[in-house]
Design a protein around this motif. Sequence first.
Motif, PDB file in Angstrom:
ATOM      1  N   ASN A 131       0.888  -1.159   0.000  1.00  0.00           N
ATOM      2  CA  ASN A 131       0.000   0.000   0.000  1.00  0.00           C
ATOM      3  C   ASN A 131       0.923   1.205   0.000  1.00  0.00           C
ATOM      4  OD1 ASN A 131      -1.724   2.108   0.537  1.00  0.00           O
ATOM      5  ND2 ASN A 131      -2.896   0.992   2.063  1.00  0.00           N
ATOM      6  N   LYS A 132       1.294   1.670  -1.163  1.00  0.00           N
ATOM      7  CA  LYS A 132       2.303   2.724  -1.272  1.00  0.00           C
ATOM      8  C   LYS A 132       1.805   3.845  -2.170  1.00  0.00           C
ATOM      9  CE  LYS A 132       6.151  -0.472  -0.751  1.00  0.00           C
ATOM     10  NZ  LYS A 132       7.183  -1.227  -1.420  1.00  0.00           N
ATOM     11  N   PRO A 133       1.132   4.831  -1.593  1.00  0.00           N
ATOM     12  CA  PRO A 133       0.660   5.938  -2.433  1.00  0.00           C
ATOM     13  C   PRO A 133       1.820   6.749  -2.996  1.00  0.00           C
ATOM     14  CG  PRO A 133      -0.308   6.017  -0.219  1.00  0.00           C
ATOM     15  CD  PRO A 133       0.757   4.986  -0.193  1.00  0.00           C
ATOM     16  N   LEU A 134       1.700   7.118  -4.239  1.00  0.00           N
ATOM     17  CA  LEU A 134       2.699   7.953  -4.904  1.00  0.00           C
ATOM     18  C   LEU A 134       2.031   9.272  -5.250  1.00  0.00           C
ATOM     19  CD1 LEU A 134       5.406   8.410  -6.437  1.00  0.00           C
ATOM     20  CD2 LEU A 134       4.329   7.354  -8.409  1.00  0.00           C
ATOM     21  N   ILE A 135       2.645  10.349  -4.806  1.00  0.00           N
ATOM     22  CA  ILE A 135       2.052  11.678  -5.059  1.00  0.00           C
ATOM     23  C   ILE A 135       3.080  12.515  -5.802  1.00  0.00           C
ATOM     24  CG2 ILE A 135       1.095  13.728  -3.947  1.00  0.00           C
ATOM     25  CD1 ILE A 135       0.343  11.912  -1.637  1.00  0.00           C
ATOM     26  N   THR A 136       2.705  13.009  -6.959  1.00  0.00           N
ATOM     27  CA  THR A 136       3.666  13.794  -7.735  1.00  0.00           C
ATOM     28  C   THR A 136       3.022  15.069  -8.262  1.00  0.00           C
ATOM     29  OG1 THR A 136       3.030  12.757  -9.821  1.00  0.00           O
ATOM     30  CG2 THR A 136       4.792  11.698  -8.593  1.00  0.00           C
ATOM     31  N   LEU A 137       3.887  16.028  -8.474  1.00  0.00           N
ATOM     32  CA  LEU A 137       3.438  17.288  -9.036  1.00  0.00           C
ATOM     33  C   LEU A 137       4.456  17.676 -10.103  1.00  0.00           C
ATOM     34  CD1 LEU A 137       1.236  19.441  -8.618  1.00  0.00           C
ATOM     35  CD2 LEU A 137       2.854  20.674  -7.173  1.00  0.00           C
ATOM     36  N   ALA A 138       3.974  17.854 -11.318  1.00  0.00           N
ATOM     37  CA  ALA A 138       4.894  18.202 -12.403  1.00  0.00           C
ATOM     38  C   ALA A 138       4.534  19.565 -12.957  1.00  0.00           C
ATOM     39  CB  ALA A 138       4.798  17.148 -13.510  1.00  0.00           C
ATOM     40  N   HIS A 139       5.568  20.272 -13.287  1.00  0.00           N
ATOM     41  CA  HIS A 139       5.362  21.635 -13.802  1.00  0.00           C
ATOM     42  C   HIS A 139       6.102  21.763 -15.134  1.00  0.00           C
ATOM     43  CE1 HIS A 139       6.824  25.998 -13.821  1.00  0.00           C
ATOM     44  NE2 HIS A 139       5.535  26.029 -14.111  1.00  0.00           N
ATOM     45  N   THR A 140       5.425  22.282 -16.113  1.00  0.00           N
ATOM     46  CA  THR A 140       6.073  22.514 -17.403  1.00  0.00           C
ATOM     47  C   THR A 140       6.046  24.005 -17.690  1.00  0.00           C
ATOM     48  OG1 THR A 140       5.154  20.414 -18.136  1.00  0.00           O
ATOM     49  CG2 THR A 140       6.079  21.843 -19.832  1.00  0.00           C
ATOM     50  N   TRP A 141       7.203  24.514 -18.025  1.00  0.00           N
ATOM     51  CA  TRP A 141       7.312  25.958 -18.257  1.00  0.00           C
ATOM     52  C   TRP A 141       7.985  26.192 -19.602  1.00  0.00           C
ATOM     53  CZ3 TRP A 141      11.052  29.452 -14.962  1.00  0.00           C
ATOM     54  CH2 TRP A 141      10.905  30.795 -15.375  1.00  0.00           C
ATOM     55  N   LYS A 142       7.208  26.732 -20.479  1.00  0.00           N
ATOM     56  CA  LYS A 142       7.775  27.085 -21.777  1.00  0.00           C
ATOM     57  C   LYS A 142       8.388  28.467 -21.615  1.00  0.00           C
ATOM     58  CE  LYS A 142       5.614  24.860 -25.708  1.00  0.00           C
ATOM     59  NZ  LYS A 142       4.597  24.029 -25.091  1.00  0.00           N
ATOM     60  N   ILE A 143       9.648  28.467 -21.318  1.00  0.00           N
ATOM     61  CA  ILE A 143      10.301  29.739 -21.047  1.00  0.00           C
ATOM     62  C   ILE A 143      10.334  30.592 -22.310  1.00  0.00           C
ATOM     63  CG2 ILE A 143      12.422  30.823 -20.243  1.00  0.00           C
ATOM     64  CD1 ILE A 143      12.984  28.286 -18.670  1.00  0.00           C
ATOM     65  N   SER A 144      10.572  29.944 -23.401  1.00  0.00           N
ATOM     66  CA  SER A 144      10.498  30.686 -24.668  1.00  0.00           C
ATOM     67  C   SER A 144      10.125  29.681 -25.736  1.00  0.00           C
ATOM     68  CB  SER A 144      11.834  31.354 -24.971  1.00  0.00           C
ATOM     69  OG  SER A 144      12.744  30.372 -25.416  1.00  0.00           O
ATOM     70  N   GLY A 145      10.152  30.094 -26.940  1.00  0.00           N
ATOM     71  CA  GLY A 145       9.739  29.197 -28.017  1.00  0.00           C
ATOM     72  C   GLY A 145      10.599  27.958 -28.111  1.00  0.00           C
ATOM     73  N   ASN A 146      11.834  28.083 -27.720  1.00  0.00           N
ATOM     74  CA  ASN A 146      12.666  26.900 -27.842  1.00  0.00           C
ATOM     75  C   ASN A 146      13.337  26.504 -26.545  1.00  0.00           C
ATOM     76  OD1 ASN A 146      14.252  29.131 -27.811  1.00  0.00           O
ATOM     77  ND2 ASN A 146      15.025  28.885 -29.910  1.00  0.00           N
ATOM     78  N   THR A 147      12.808  26.956 -25.454  1.00  0.00           N
ATOM     79  CA  THR A 147      13.363  26.552 -24.166  1.00  0.00           C
ATOM     80  C   THR A 147      12.238  26.109 -23.253  1.00  0.00           C
ATOM     81  OG1 THR A 147      14.982  28.329 -24.467  1.00  0.00           O
ATOM     82  CG2 THR A 147      14.912  27.262 -22.299  1.00  0.00           C
ATOM     83  N   THR A 148      12.396  24.936 -22.702  1.00  0.00           N
ATOM     84  CA  THR A 148      11.364  24.421 -21.807  1.00  0.00           C
ATOM     85  C   THR A 148      12.010  23.929 -20.531  1.00  0.00           C
ATOM     86  OG1 THR A 148      10.357  23.518 -23.795  1.00  0.00           O
ATOM     87  CG2 THR A 148       9.366  22.878 -21.720  1.00  0.00           C
TER      88      THR A 148
END
Lengths: 452, 903
Positions: free
Chosen positions: B348-365
């Motif tokens: 019984n092992k809950p996994l909790i995650t939070l992911a963030h995606t940031w398109k800093i510019s057109g070609n940088t993430t």
Amino acid sequence: MNTIRYITIVTILASLIASGCVKRFDAEPELTPIDYGTIVDINQVKALYNDELAKIWYNRTPVEITEEWAITGIVTGSDKTDGNLYKEGYLEDASAGVLLKFAATGGFYLGDSVIIKMKGLWLGDYGDFVQIGGTPYTDDGGNLRISGFNKDERMVKVSIDNPSHPTPATINVVKNSSFQGRLVTLENVQFTQGDLGKTYADALSDPPAAANRYLEDCDGNKIIVRSSGYSTFADDLLPEGMGSFTAIVTRFNTDYQLLIRDIDEVQLDGERCMIGAQPLGDPVETLSEDFESFANNEEILIDGWQNLMIKGNRSWQNKIFNSDGYAQATGYNSGLTEMETWLITPPVIVSAAKTLTFRTAKAYWEHESGNHPFALVYSLDYNGSNFHSATWTSLSATVAVESTSDHTFVNSGNVALPIVTGEDAVIAFIYRGSGTESTSYRIDNINITTAK
Amino acid sequence: MVRYKILITFIFASLLSFSAISQEGNVRGILTEKDNSIRVEGARVTDQSGNTLALSGSDGLFSFSHSAGELTVYFNADSYQRFILHIQVREEGVTDLGMITLVRQDEFRTDLPTLTIADSDAEDGMESQTIHGLLSSSSDIFVSTAAYTFGQTRFQIRGYEPRYSDVFINGFRVNDAESGGPIWSNWGGLNDVMRNSVVTTGMDPDGSSFEPVGGMSRVITNASEYRKGIKAVYSLSNRTYRNRAMITWSTGLLDNGWAFTGSYSRRWSQEGYAEGTFYDAHGMFLAVEKIVNENHSINFTALNAIYSRGVAGGSTQEAYDLAGSNYYNPYWGYQNGGKRNSRVRSSNKPLITLAHTWKISGNTTLKSTAGYWFGKGGYSALNWYDSEDPRPDYWRKLPSYYTDEADQERIADSWSDPSVSQINWEALYTANKNNLFSVEDANGIPGNTVTGLRSRYIVEDRRNDISQFQFNTTLTHQTGNFTLTGGLFADLYTGQNFNVVDDLLGGDFWVDIDQFAERDYPDDPDAIQNDLNHPNRIVKEGDIYSHNYSSHQNQVKVWGLAEYSLNRTSLYLGVNLANTSIWREGHTVKGLFPDNSYGNSDILTLTTYGVKAGGEFRLTGRHIFKANALVMTEPPTFRSSFLSPRTRNSTTPGITEEQIIAGDLSYITRLPFITGRLTGYYTRFTGLTEVASFYHDELRNFVNHSMTGINKEHYGLEYGAEFKISSTITINTVASLNQFIWTKNPEIIITQDNNSEILSSDEVWVKYFRSSGSPQTALSAGVEYSSPNYWWAGITGSWYDNIYLDFNPVSRTRDENGYYPYWEVMEKMPSGFLVDAFIGKSWLINGVNISLTANLSNLTNNKKLITGGFEQYRFSPENPDQFPPKYYYMYGFNYFINLSIRM
């Protein structure tokens, strides 16, 4: 689809899904109590094997117990204590004791009071010692042996921590079939002189080996003590004192043996008794002994005198040569690493001056230089049994030495005994040798007279 | 003058068209199914790195902007086969791709779990699992066949142990920290929501991490990317579980930028294929995504798989023959009329995650994930004190223990009674109920005598509870032809390892002492204590006993990847640097090792690095060559770093980092009628470590052995090709030819567990022995029919050879005279042949999509294929056949029938 419809469908489906059930079957089961049958004497069960015991050993077959019987008693031997037993135990009731062979160790502890169902078990023997075990099997030698039985499925524990009541007995008394498997206590016993310095068993070999040691009473009766190389005390030195010894009586062929079930019950810490030590005679004023009244090669046994084996198993012997009788002690052909024997006179009153004369001879000198087979001592406080704690003082005399011709007697000259008012002294003629220092030494014509 | 202007404009325009700064063009198209009647909604259009370019709308229309030039576009849609298109983006106007037809995915592959849970019988009970299910949805025919078909026989790609592949869910690395490998039951039942994944099986970089030599799988759980609607699935099977029901619901991307996806599944059976194996599992999943604006999005994912399952153990051929079945399971027995299994795995092992995606510019993430994984894991087993071994296949209870034939027959006949052939639970309760006992000085209080029923048999639960924080961030920047990626990974793991009394089996208490120490040091009351600060501890159900220690593992990793792509060529170079700290923290003072068991052990600090390079050369879009090379070091696992973590803090002597050198060359073809790949690979492992404990019969004690300096070479050929004979018929052929060899005699040190006395230090004579854990040769050929009327069927035959067992290193060390000649050679298992088939149909009724598939495995009911096993650690030089190996057999005919409804 609107949200409410979504949620409804999802909830219904989810609850249907969650309802699938898997049973686990781990609730405590109802146990059927063991129906052990009628309780009978252990003797009665052992008696079922009497017919087989009467046969020669290779014609015997194990006997199955088909009667609805059970035995009950106190556990006198357990493989949990001290490791001397392994996958076996001893149970004793008023009638007898018996060896039980188990399939596994554990669950059977000293002091437990148990009832064991007998039906379905088998009686057999090993070296004429009866045992109860499980289904017989054939070992790699082709012999039919009793296997160990599963005690958990036929044993009921009634109570624990019951004291055991060993039967007081003596070495001679226990050498009887009625004592086989019983717990006994012997008083006034000690390990033989020859075994002192050894350990209970051989713990250092690979694998560890069992060993036989000899226990004796003060009358010289002996019995084997057999211990396992795996026991916790296997590597301990044998205690050197005399005292009480509690053990279980077992048997292997013609040998009766004692099995230690708890090393704390071996309490040999008192003063040893002298074997073959008859009591000293009453104090005398004079004495004279010419060793003419004995047969050749007979062990010297004079009323009032003592002829003690202190180390090894030989003492002074009577010898006749050319019609002359004399006492001789020799280590020749004894195989002993150490031999020491003392010929002790009855106490002689020394309130007045007394003179001791005797003559000695030697033959086949094998003692190394510096070692002499003979010594002469006296003691004022020896009473016949306190050999080790009495004070022994040297006396000097002229005696046969290495350079003396063989078989030639040498007069001692007059040896003056100490004068102590109101006291008496015993004189001891000591031979010390071994299987290699095997010089033969002789004494004759011992006379103690009043000094002139 | 006008002519001059036109000339200038023309020249200028031409110059512009050659300039380095490309113009952005617009690409669009419509995704449909066959005959254009069904438009595919919600398909993800991505580029080669997996960046989403567009999502198709309800009319199947998609459009995106991209710099002009060559572009490889991938169309990923649930239930459809991935489609790849090489296009040329015009810098002016719209590049209209028109109608793009997507082909329905053979759903049987993705709905199916491919694992047959295989449990090893090692004393430490490590879970070993077959190849994982995500790979079965790969578009590479070799990989999907390896998972779906070969996976039945415990096949591992390139023979790599599972810990050489990473698995990420929403950016969180979910490999088990102590053993290193991903344990699939941790998210069992959640197949539906794990479909969207990118998998690699080799060194080729994905751009999301520095992959280990076995590649990685990355599950994308963005709530907005799931197909909107409800899907309900019900499955019927006769494998490890019999029933499965799953429901998944997704809102899709709502207008307010939120998206919710949830899934709940239940798998259960009273008994699986092997007797006594029950299965009781719930899986749950929730993803919540918020697209904040075009530059930021956040995805929250939480999941848990709660399960209990009864395990099937392997046994010797003698036991299988006695029981009349190669699937005999010695772990269960009857109780209260039902089957009770003594070895139950639970989690019984809950996994909790939070992911963030940031398109800093057109070609940088910048993509980051933070997560916390915690919970309980257990594996129960019988334990006994001062009693007969309760296992029905214990060697002294088998006929082979007796020399006389009549006795052997008698024992064999007794096996018709399940209280003999299986665990006799009632006898265990009886023994306990009968064991009235007095414990002196109980709980360390002098004079405190506790009297009661002292259990001689109990069920204990061997627990490994976890608490793990992880932070993972990746920055990607595209400039010109370069894509530069850098990442930082930090993981803090603490595992709690202890035993708990699960069931006293009718007794009142258990006493927490070491019975082997009691036998060896009977006069030393301190030596026998497991917890010297609480001697003679009376233990009840739910109490911790035997051992209690924390396993700590902290790791920080930085890595970088540079990719350079031109028209025909792409090259990459990746590096990583990691620092790992491993240590044990004991929570009890063990009587045998009072100075070396409590508190922190020495901290093993290891710095490891890796470099990988390679590239791809596209002769044309149809013929591609790839080459990869890798040199890296890996830290040893926690499990192999400590000699006897249950008793003391001692680290494994001579332990080193592992070094891996690998390379592979591939040729890939993508013709209209043939797609295929041929790869040759070579991998060398040096400095591996293995630690194990077992019960030495002669010494009547536990013994640890540690092997260090293990060197292995894995090399071979991988071949997979799909031939599209017609629009409906495809023929697949796959071959995997490998050698997994031990190339050096490792060192072994055997220590007595009781007193850390070194019993022997020797060389293990196993050079040129084969690794176990996977057949070295696997071949398959199959034909599939995909009808335009929405039904499909297929049949595959596969052949396996060069299967070896896990060997016993101890019997290959020298004795006084030389070494044990009987064991010089390694036993090879016989080869085997399997036939699998599937058939399925789907309907569309009133907008509801229903599909029914049946997967039939091992049609020829081959029950003779041994898929794995191990030599026993017990061995007898005088009587070599006394302790034969234990085998695991392939299940006979088994099926998996799936009904899914989509609304």
